[in-house]
Design a protein around this motif. Structure first.
Motif, short mmCIF file in Angstrom:
data_model
loop_
_atom_site.label_atom_id
_atom_site.label_comp_id
_atom_site.label_asym_id
_atom_site.label_seq_id
_atom_site.Cartn_x
_atom_site.Cartn_y
_atom_site.Cartn_z
N GLY A 1 -27.73 52.72 53.01
CA GLY A 1 -28.05 53.04 51.69
C GLY A 1 -28.70 54.47 51.41
N GLU A 2 -28.53 55.20 52.44
CA GLU A 2 -28.95 56.45 52.26
C GLU A 2 -27.89 57.46 51.52
N CYS A 3 -28.25 58.66 51.00
CA CYS A 3 -27.44 59.52 50.42
C CYS A 3 -27.91 60.91 50.63
N THR A 4 -27.07 61.82 50.60
CA THR A 4 -27.45 63.40 50.51
C THR A 4 -26.50 64.01 49.58
N PHE A 5 -27.19 65.20 49.04
CA PHE A 5 -26.31 66.05 48.14
C PHE A 5 -26.10 67.42 49.18
N GLU A 6 -24.56 67.66 49.07
CA GLU A 6 -24.23 68.76 50.29
C GLU A 6 -23.39 69.94 49.53
N VAL A 7 -23.73 71.01 50.12
CA VAL A 7 -22.96 72.09 50.04
C VAL A 7 -22.45 72.65 51.33
N LYS A 8 -21.09 72.77 51.21
CA LYS A 8 -20.36 73.24 52.57
C LYS A 8 -20.00 74.64 52.34
N LEU A 9 -20.45 75.53 53.18
CA LEU A 9 -20.07 76.88 52.93
C LEU A 9 -19.23 77.35 53.96
N ALA A 10 -18.05 77.99 53.71
CA ALA A 10 -17.08 78.75 54.83
C ALA A 10 -17.79 79.96 55.32
N GLY A 11 -18.13 80.20 56.48
CA GLY A 11 -18.55 81.24 57.25
C GLY A 11 -17.70 82.01 57.89
N ALA A 12 -18.00 83.13 58.53
CA ALA A 12 -17.09 84.08 59.39
C ALA A 12 -16.56 83.41 60.56
N ARG A 13 -15.40 83.62 61.06
CA ARG A 13 -14.69 83.05 62.19
C ARG A 13 -14.65 81.42 62.24
N ASP A 14 -14.41 80.89 61.06
CA ASP A 14 -14.21 79.54 60.99
C ASP A 14 -15.47 78.88 61.15
N VAL A 15 -16.66 79.40 60.91
CA VAL A 15 -17.71 78.72 61.08
C VAL A 15 -18.08 78.04 59.81
N THR A 16 -18.60 76.63 59.87
CA THR A 16 -19.06 75.91 58.97
C THR A 16 -20.44 75.78 58.57
N ASP A 17 -21.08 76.11 57.58
CA ASP A 17 -22.64 76.21 57.36
C ASP A 17 -22.80 75.21 56.29
N LYS A 18 -23.68 74.04 56.53
CA LYS A 18 -23.50 73.03 55.56
C LYS A 18 -25.15 72.98 55.23
N ARG A 19 -25.34 72.89 53.69
CA ARG A 19 -26.84 72.76 53.31
C ARG A 19 -26.72 71.58 52.58
N ARG A 20 -27.92 70.77 52.87
CA ARG A 20 -28.09 69.50 52.02
C ARG A 20 -29.56 69.10 51.65
N MET A 21 -29.72 68.16 51.05
CA MET A 21 -30.77 67.55 50.62
C MET A 21 -30.76 65.86 50.19
N PRO A 22 -32.01 65.27 50.49
CA PRO A 22 -31.80 63.88 50.11
C PRO A 22 -31.35 63.56 48.54
N TYR A 23 -30.46 62.38 48.45
CA TYR A 23 -30.09 62.36 47.04
C TYR A 23 -30.37 60.75 46.77
N ASP A 24 -30.47 60.36 45.43
CA ASP A 24 -30.31 58.95 45.11
C ASP A 24 -29.11 58.47 44.81
N ILE A 25 -28.83 57.51 46.11
CA ILE A 25 -27.29 56.93 46.12
C ILE A 25 -26.81 56.33 44.74
N ALA A 26 -27.86 55.71 43.81
CA ALA A 26 -27.33 55.27 42.61
C ALA A 26 -26.83 56.47 41.86
N ARG A 27 -26.96 57.73 42.11
CA ARG A 27 -26.48 58.76 41.30
C ARG A 27 -25.29 59.47 41.96
N ARG A 28 -25.02 58.91 42.99
CA ARG A 28 -23.84 59.83 43.55
C ARG A 28 -22.58 60.09 43.08
N GLU A 29 -22.29 59.75 42.13
CA GLU A 29 -21.32 60.11 40.88
C GLU A 29 -21.53 61.20 40.01
N GLU A 30 -22.78 61.50 39.92
CA GLU A 30 -23.15 62.63 39.19
C GLU A 30 -23.98 63.45 39.77
#
Length: 266
Positions: free
Chosen positions: A104-133
């Motif tokens: 029942g947990e949820c996060t909001f995430e922004v996945k960034l493309a970094g140099a040399r194919d490195v993935t940088d993911k930033r996230r915060m807790p989010y209300d699962i009931a609002r996951r489609e907005e």
């Protein structure tokens, strides 16, 4: 014998030693990492087991080792972030909510493309009931991440573009901070349209600080090579079939087994 990905995840993980979520977060959270992706027939995954046991433990939470995930991706009405990935833009990103349906947990995430194919993911807790907005807190977070990382403003308008749902098991390297995720039973949906991946295929992602983890070597010995695939980009290509998607056509053919671009959900 017929192998399906969902059953393979169960058989693969039940023979491995367990590892708790707290241990995963302590040892191998890897929000900045190198990712390599593979599309693997379930039978090949089963053949990997003797070698995986020496290198990996399986994430276990409340007795479960296979978990239900749902990710809703957001984009501009003209699919700007999809087009940035299609064009290989250096400063590209993905916007999504990720719901962990078993907890029942949820996060909001922004996945960034970094140099040399490195993935940088930033996230915060989010209300699962609002996951489609996206609420104002998520929009503020998106704006702050893009300004900090890329010195760019967030799009004025973003809307749900696709939702992916799948089963996931996670393996954690026992001798180094590396992780492996195995996804099966993938479906891509938007409103009343749905596309289901080949149930006999498993999407394996190797996530590590460097580019050659044990699972990469095991797969290489099995004759499996990395593929270019993004669940979001493939979902958009299938659900918006008028969009060009040349970089992902080989993976789409392998993963979706020539299935039509979309059909109506029941």
């Amino acid at each position: 014998m017929t192998f399906d990905g969902a059953s393979t995840l169960t058989r693969l993980t039940r023979t491995l030693p367990p590892i708790s979520l707290a241990q995963v977060l302590e040892r191998a959270e890897l929000q900045t990492r190198v990712d390599r992706k593979y599309l693997v027939p379930a039978a090949v995954c089963e053949a990997m087991l003797p070698r995986l046991g020496d290198e990996y433990a399986a994430l276990e939470i409340r007795g479960l080792r296979r978990f239900r995930y749902s990710s809703t991706y957001f984009d501009t009405p003209d699919l700007l972030t999809f087009r940035q990935h299609l064009q290989g833009r250096r400063r590209r990103y993905k916007i999504r909510t990720r719901a962990y349906l078993d907890s029942g947990e949820c996060t909001f995430e922004v996945k960034l493309a970094g140099a040399r194919d490195v993935t940088d993911k930033r996230r915060m807790p989010y209300d699962i009931a609002r996951r489609e907005e996206l609420d104002s807190t998520a929009r503020d977070f998106l704006e702050a991440v893009l300004l900090t990382a890329y010195r760019m403003n967030a799009p004025d308008v973003v809307v749900p573009a696709a939702t992916t749902a799948y089963l996931r098991s996670t393996l954690v390297q026992r001798s180094a901070p590396g992780r492996v995720t195995l996804d099966a039973a993938l479906t891509c949906t938007k409103e009343d349209a749905v596309v289901a991946a080949d149930p006999g295929m498993v999407l394996i992602e190797s996530k590590s600080e460097r580019a050659d983890a044990p699972v990469d070597r095991i797969l290489r010995d099995q004759g499996v090579r990395p593929v270019k695939i993004s669940k979001y980009c493939v979902a958009v290509a299938l659900l918006h079939p008028w969009m060009p998607a040349n970089p992902w056509h080989p993976a789409m053919r392998a993963f979706f087994d020539g299935r039509g671009p979309l059909y109506e959900a029941a």
